[in-house]
Enzyme design. Structure first.
Site, PDB file in Angstrom:
ATOM      1  N   GLU A  57       0.820  -1.202   0.000  1.00 39.50           N
ATOM      2  CA  GLU A  57       0.000   0.000   0.000  1.00 39.50           C
ATOM      3  C   GLU A  57       0.863   1.264   0.000  1.00 39.50           C
ATOM      4  O   GLU A  57       0.615   2.218   0.748  1.00 39.50           O
ATOM      5  CB  GLU A  57      -0.953  -0.015   1.202  1.00 39.50           C
ATOM      6  N   GLU A  94      -6.605  -7.871  -0.435  1.00 39.98           N
ATOM      7  CA  GLU A  94      -7.059  -7.753   0.952  1.00 39.98           C
ATOM      8  C   GLU A  94      -8.553  -7.497   0.930  1.00 39.98           C
ATOM      9  O   GLU A  94      -8.993  -6.350   0.820  1.00 39.98           O
ATOM     10  CB  GLU A  94      -6.355  -6.599   1.686  1.00 39.98           C
TER      11      GLU A  94
END
Length: 666
Positions: free
Chosen positions: A182, A262
């Site tokens: 991320e 995710e």
């Protein structure tokens, strides 16, 4: 628009091919928008598990339950700071034996998606980055800063050679490896850094392994977090518009498999906020929508306990924190409302997921393993620990009644046992130093000085904004005055006389693990003042509480029953015996305020009953003894109840949320 729609169609027209018996490969097929495993179209349904947060005796149980849920793969995080505890000091033993964990996944027939960092987030302390990176305070983390890259390269040269033989292409079960995590959410947007990581991973793992990134579906984050040569995937949770979310991936990866790396089956808890919960039906519906598009999915499956056994010279609770307008520390139990509970119990959500998976692929034959057995051991009385008298030559934890038969015992407030908790003695400094400046990563540091003048009328003891990191327990003449807190109360009113002792116990509640502010220094970050006068001439004690507890203190010290709890930091002990079994249990702290718990030297983490929502700590049966007493040590920081008791239950209590000003009640 036509191209986007075409890219989101299930890859149903992919021509099947027979794999060569000797060929092992895991590749991207851009033409048919899928993965190919050994030349055959493939998509995975995976679940995340953190070996660092699951006691090693429970690894097999959790992995087997994931396998029986229909998952073909697991996603495994590797926290750098968990293994390189000091620069060049590595630990891959016991619970940290990542190679043994990976070998167990292979034994159970699970593929692995590996997330080795160097940054992993995961609501883990500092996102997995070691706190010792902050010893050089101007280091720019997650960037092309040469000091940071040198440390990263050193770590990767230790870790990745352990990984390479386990890659799928080399006969192992690791099908893909994430580079960073991320990164688009981080302010730096440093493509040079990503290119450096790509080069390091390729040099150490080879050219065949599939490397990928993960970011949210926001355009700006995908712009800064992706790089040519790294396959871009996205993450999002239930309730998202699946077509729009994967459309964001298609804007950076026009061809290739759709991947949600995710899928959020729940969410994390912060101290003082409501317990997070997402319905099983909503999770199942989102999963089915993605599977109908042919997507590969990794979802959060296992809840975790975030403390680990003692074994180093400082406290090791690993939960991190977020910063969203204010500092938000994460609770000890990373419950996440996940499909597998912290104790390994299958939930309604797990069976809902299993039902959805069964619509798309066969499930393993056999029953789901049952929940682990629990036991309510009941009430345990604790007592306050005595201090070794001054002048005793033996270490405090070796004192006995034989050495001091007529000893008039004093209760062991934390201030009375600094010789035990800081055997190397204090550091002298004119002004306060941070944890990082004195090379203390976790736990507690005590700051001690004296009042420079008489203060007959209440004076303001205060700190500059954001300089209490993260909580300070204030004692004047060893009497508890109150607590100062980051983004909270930063002043107290005190009176005293010249030379009176002032002690401030600073607690690290977890370094920020997500977002821009990862350089999260701890301790006293500014000078304290009394009215307008700066306080100086400090003695600074880096406390090695975990080491003392592991070595047997305070149970070998002389105890005395406590008829009432005094306010302020103090240690309490007790023992209990199991009735011939050592089953999992949960411990509740009725009437206690805030502190930490050890059982048999195992650090079980923080409780904070007056803030919530978490009201119990999970105690794995693997840390308990059968046939002889189990030692309990509690460090209460603010004030124990008049009768210090713990209650062992057979179920957890997560969902009690209390305001910052209320007192916990039944």
């Amino acid at each position: 628009a036509a191209g986007l729609g075409e890219g989101l169609q299930p890859p149903s027209s992919v021509p099947l091919q027979q794999a060569s018996p000797s060929a092992r490969s895991f590749q991207l097929d851009y033409e048919h928008n899928c993965f190919r495993k050994d030349g055959v179209p493939f998509r995975y349904i995976s679940g995340s598990i953190h070996y660092a947060r699951v006691p090693r005796p429970a690894w097999r149980d959790r992995l087997l339950k994931m396998h029986m849920s229909g998952l073909s793969a697991v996603q495994v995080y590797v926290p750098w700071n968990y293994h390189e505890t000091l620069p060049g000091v590595y630990d891959f033993t016991g619970n940290r034996d990542v190679e043994a964990f990976l070998d167990l996944t292979a034994e159970l027939g699970l593929l692995v998606i590996l997330r080795p960092g160097p940054y992993i987030c995961a609501e883990w302390e500092m996102g997995g980055l070691p706190a010792w990176l902050l010893w050089k305070p101007d280091t720019i983390l997650r960037s092309s800063d040469p000091a940071y890259l040198t440390a990263v390269d050193s770590w990767l040269h230790v870790l990745l050679p352990k990984i390479k033989p386990r890659l799928y292409q080399h006969g192992g079960n690791i099908i893909s490896v994430q580079v960073e995590n991320e990164y688009g959410s981080y302010y730096a947007c440093d493509y040079g850094y990503l290119r450096h990581l790509l080069g390091s991973f390729r040099a150490l793992l080879g050219s065949e392994v599939l490397l990928f990134t993960t970011d949210s579906t926001r355009a700006e984050e995908l712009r800064c977090g992706t790089l040519q040569g790294l396959y871009a995937t996205v993450d999002f949770g239930p309730g998202s518009n699946v077509t729009e979310a994967f459309g964001a991936q298609r804007r950076v990866e026009p061809k290739g498999p759709l991947v949600n790396s995710e899928y959020y089956t729940g969410w994390l808890d912060y101290w003082g906020e409501a317990h997070a919960s997402i319905s099983a039906a909503l999770v199942a519906r989102g999963l089915e929508d993605m599977l109908q598009l042919g997507a590969s999915i990794n979802m959060q499956v296992v809840s975790w306990q975030t403390a680990q056994p003692a074994g180093h010279s400082h406290l090791l609770p690993w939960p991190g924190a977020d910063y969203k307008d204010q500092y938000k520390p994460v609770t000890t139990s990373y419950d996440y409302d996940a499909p597998l509970s912290e104790a390994g119990d299958p939930t309604e959500k797990l069976f809902a997921i299993r039902t959805v998976i069964s619509k798309f692929q066969p499930l393993p034959v056999g029953p789901m393993p049952p929940a682990t057995p629990k036991y309510a051991y009941g009430w345990v009385a604790l007592r306050k620990v005595s201090a070794c008298p001054k002048g005793c030559a033996a270490p405090a934890w070796h004192c006995s009644t034989a050495q001091h038969p007529s000893l008039s015992l004093q209760y062991a407030d934390l201030l009375d046992v600094l010789d035990v908790l800081c055997p190397s003695g204090p550091i002298q400094s004119q002004f306060p130093l941070t944890f990082e400046a004195i090379k203390q990563a976790h736990g507690f540091v005590l700051y001690h000085t004296q009042l420079p003048q008489d203060v007959p009328d209440p004076a303001t003891l205060g700190a500059p904004p954001h300089s209490i990191c993260d909580r300070s327990y204030v004692m004047l003449q060893k009497e508890y005055q109150g607590t100062l807190e980051r983004d909270g109360q930063t002043t107290l009113h005190v009176t005293g006389r010249t030379g009176d002792t002032l002690d401030m116990l600073l607690e690290n509640m977890g370094r920020i693990s997500f977002g821009a502010n990862v350089s999260d220094f701890k301790g006293l970050l500014g000078n304290l003042s009394l009215n307008s006068s700066l306080l100086s001439n400090w003695l600074i004690y880096p406390l090695a509480i975990d080491a003392a507890v592991q070595q047997g203190w305070p149970h070998a010290a002389l105890p005395k029953s406590s008829s009432g709890g005094r306010a302020g930091p103090a240690f309490y002990t007790g023992t209990f015996e199991t009735p011939g079994i050592a089953w999992d249990t949960f411990v509740k702290f009725p009437g206690w305020s805030k502190g930490l718990l050890w059982i048999n030297g195992f650090n079980l983490g923080r409780y904070w009953t007056c803030r919530g929502p978490q009201q119990t700590l999970f105690v794995p049966g693997s840390v308990l003894h059968v046939g002889h007493p189990n030692n309990i040590t509690v460090l209460e920081l603010e004030g124990a109840p008049p009768t210090p008791l713990l209650l062992f239950l057979d179920q957890p209590l997560f969902n009690r949320t209390l305001s910052r000003s209320t007192v916990a009640t039944e």
